[in-house]
Write an enzyme that holds these catalytic residues in place. Structure first.
Site, PDB file in Angstrom:
ATOM      1  N   ASP A   7       1.882  -7.109  14.161  1.00  0.00           N
ATOM      2  CA  ASP A   7       1.758  -6.602  15.530  1.00  0.00           C
ATOM      3  C   ASP A   7       0.680  -5.520  15.496  1.00  0.00           C
ATOM      4  OD1 ASP A   7       2.389  -6.152  18.294  1.00  0.00           O
ATOM      5  OD2 ASP A   7       3.494  -4.375  17.662  1.00  0.00           O
ATOM      6  N   GLU A  68      -0.438 -11.527  17.210  1.00  0.00           N
ATOM      7  CA  GLU A  68      -0.430 -11.662  18.664  1.00  0.00           C
ATOM      8  C   GLU A  68      -1.844 -11.912  19.145  1.00  0.00           C
ATOM      9  OE1 GLU A  68       2.355  -9.386  21.614  1.00  0.00           O
ATOM     10  OE2 GLU A  68       0.528  -8.208  21.326  1.00  0.00           O
ATOM     11  N   ASP A 141       7.519  -1.787  16.724  1.00  0.00           N
ATOM     12  CA  ASP A 141       6.356  -2.490  16.190  1.00  0.00           C
ATOM     13  C   ASP A 141       6.775  -3.452  15.075  1.00  0.00           C
ATOM     14  OD1 ASP A 141       4.209  -0.895  17.674  1.00  0.00           O
ATOM     15  OD2 ASP A 141       5.365   0.676  16.690  1.00  0.00           O
TER      16      ASP A 141
END
Length: 165
Positions: A7, A68, A141
């Site tokens: 992330d 992502e 996170d």
């Protein structure tokens, strides 16, 4: 299959390694967040991210890295910095000879929670349940990174089933 989920962030970059054991059971091997000081020059922060991800790859030997996908940001400067962090994560994977898969935020939340606009707390709780953790990851996170890895494992599993039918 073992996946490193990342992330990307300029202050906290989450990471999580998830392994799919027999019969679709998921297991968390490690998770956490690389904390970066906004006072540090950006090149130094990028180097720290690269070093930590390279260490994780060497220690846990994932088969691929999932991150992502780019999303639209209001602040152009922040979006550029995030892009640089994503590039470093991709470089760490490529330097280790690993493939990188990217997933949209909506796809990640849908795969883990079943709803693309889920709140961070919902993602944390579902990650806890899916990985059978005693408690939700403290860092949002880290939870997001685990969710990205879970998303890839679910997607790969679905594609494999469709290919076998």
């Amino acid at each position: 299959m073992r996946v490193l989920g990342v992330d990307c962030g300029t202050e906290y970059t989450g990471y999580g390694v998830v392994e799919e054991a027999g019969e679709g059971q998921l297991r968390c091997l490690t998770a956490g967040a690389i904390r970066l000081s906004p006072r540090e020059p950006l090149p130094r922060r990028l180097e720290r991210i690269f070093s930590k991800l390279s260490e994780l790859i060497a220690a846990h030997r994932p088969e691929l890295v999932a991150i992502e996908d780019v999303f639209y940001a209001v602040n152009v400067k922040s979006a550029l910095k995030l892009g640089q962090v994503r590039g470093v994560a991709m470089l760490a994977a490529a330097a280790a000879g690993l493939e990188v898969c990217e997933y949209a935020p909506l796809a990640i939340k849908s795969a883990v929670v079943g709803y693309g606009r889920a709140e961070k707390s919902q993602v944390q709780q579902m990650v806890r349940r899916l990985l059978r953790l005693p408690e939700a990851p403290e860092s949002p996170d880290a939870a997001d990174a685990l969710a990205i890895a879970i998303c890839h494992l679910h997607t790969a599993s679905t594609l494999a089933r469709q290919g076998n039918e």
